[in-house]
Motif scaffolding. Sequence first.
Motif, mmCIF file in Angstrom:
data_model
loop_
_atom_site.group_PDB
_atom_site.id
_atom_site.type_symbol
_atom_site.label_atom_id
_atom_site.label_comp_id
_atom_site.label_asym_id
_atom_site.label_seq_id
_atom_site.Cartn_x
_atom_site.Cartn_y
_atom_site.Cartn_z
ATOM 1 N N UNK A 13 11.976 88.615 9.550
ATOM 2 C CA UNK A 13 11.098 88.532 8.449
ATOM 3 C C UNK A 13 11.833 87.776 7.294
ATOM 4 N N UNK A 14 13.168 87.554 7.510
ATOM 5 C CA UNK A 14 13.800 86.723 6.682
ATOM 6 C C UNK A 14 13.178 85.265 6.362
ATOM 7 N N UNK A 15 13.502 84.757 5.351
ATOM 8 C CA UNK A 15 12.983 83.256 4.968
ATOM 9 C C UNK A 15 14.163 82.407 4.386
ATOM 10 N N UNK A 16 14.224 81.343 4.874
ATOM 11 C CA UNK A 16 15.346 80.411 4.067
ATOM 12 C C UNK A 16 14.620 78.999 4.212
ATOM 13 N N UNK A 17 15.193 78.291 3.294
ATOM 14 C CA UNK A 17 14.732 76.784 3.228
ATOM 15 C C UNK A 17 15.855 75.916 3.665
ATOM 16 N N UNK A 18 15.388 75.087 4.780
ATOM 17 C CA UNK A 18 16.435 74.138 5.327
ATOM 18 C C UNK A 18 15.959 72.683 4.976
ATOM 19 N N UNK A 19 16.938 71.702 4.719
ATOM 20 C CA UNK A 19 17.132 70.336 4.459
ATOM 21 C C UNK A 19 17.253 69.875 5.965
ATOM 22 N N UNK A 20 16.217 68.836 6.287
ATOM 23 C CA UNK A 20 16.201 67.953 7.571
ATOM 24 C C UNK A 20 16.334 66.582 7.328
ATOM 25 N N UNK A 21 17.352 65.932 7.846
ATOM 26 C CA UNK A 21 17.699 64.528 7.749
ATOM 27 C C UNK A 21 18.010 63.818 9.020
ATOM 28 N N UNK A 22 18.759 64.679 9.769
ATOM 29 C CA UNK A 22 19.293 63.968 11.103
ATOM 30 C C UNK A 22 17.879 63.848 12.110
ATOM 31 N N UNK A 23 17.816 62.503 12.738
ATOM 32 C CA UNK A 23 16.588 62.533 13.558
ATOM 33 C C UNK A 23 16.566 63.511 14.646
ATOM 34 N N UNK A 24 17.464 63.793 15.302
ATOM 35 C CA UNK A 24 17.303 64.963 16.256
ATOM 36 C C UNK A 24 16.646 66.290 15.866
ATOM 37 N N UNK A 25 17.008 66.618 14.407
ATOM 38 C CA UNK A 25 16.311 67.878 13.725
ATOM 39 C C UNK A 25 15.108 67.493 13.448
ATOM 40 N N UNK A 26 14.647 66.271 13.053
ATOM 41 C CA UNK A 26 13.190 65.942 12.861
ATOM 42 C C UNK A 26 12.477 65.957 14.179
ATOM 43 N N UNK A 27 13.063 65.557 15.172
ATOM 44 C CA UNK A 27 12.407 65.925 16.551
ATOM 45 C C UNK A 27 12.124 67.283 16.680
#
Length: 183
Positions: free
Chosen positions: A15-29
């Motif tokens: 039930x925890x929530x966090x905000x992540x910043x995605x910039x690497x192509x593999x993590x966009x995948x």
Amino acid sequence: MQLPVFPLPVFLLPEGVTRLRIFEPRYKKLVSIATKEDGFALTIYKPDAEFEVSEWAAWVNIVDFFEEEGMLHIDVQAKSLVKLSNVYFDEDNLRFAKCEPKEHWAQASSNENHIALADKLEEIFSLHPDIKNLYPAPQFDNPNWVCARYLELLPLSMEQKEVFVDQYSFDKAQNFLHTIMLG
């Protein structure tokens, strides 16, 4: 079940929530896969471990997202914990693992410790709108929810926090939190 795995220095419980910043192509995948399938496994980054992942992860869903200056921001919420095994890299260097359910705390009953901790957590949320905004429906009346949010927020080492991933560690967690937050 097979899930993509994202290792980060982030501790998240059900039930925890966090905000992540995605910039690497593999993590966009990873985000693309997670939105089409069944989420992903957010695990603690362990530089000395094989595949640099923990033995467990939070199984998360993407609950919100926005793009800003070319960077994707996603809010993820943990639905449960999972055990990781058979980790491997795909051709894009994205980790995948077999994930099996991992039991966490049984639902606890409210008591004086919980009420005092909940009051203090409510105060913390009111002082930090960035945290409060991640939880539109906070569960201050739920002892498990309150203890889990403290463990995610407190500046403890990952090793100290991981002690409370054990299925039977709720009482220990609540007593620890009561001592450090309220004396």
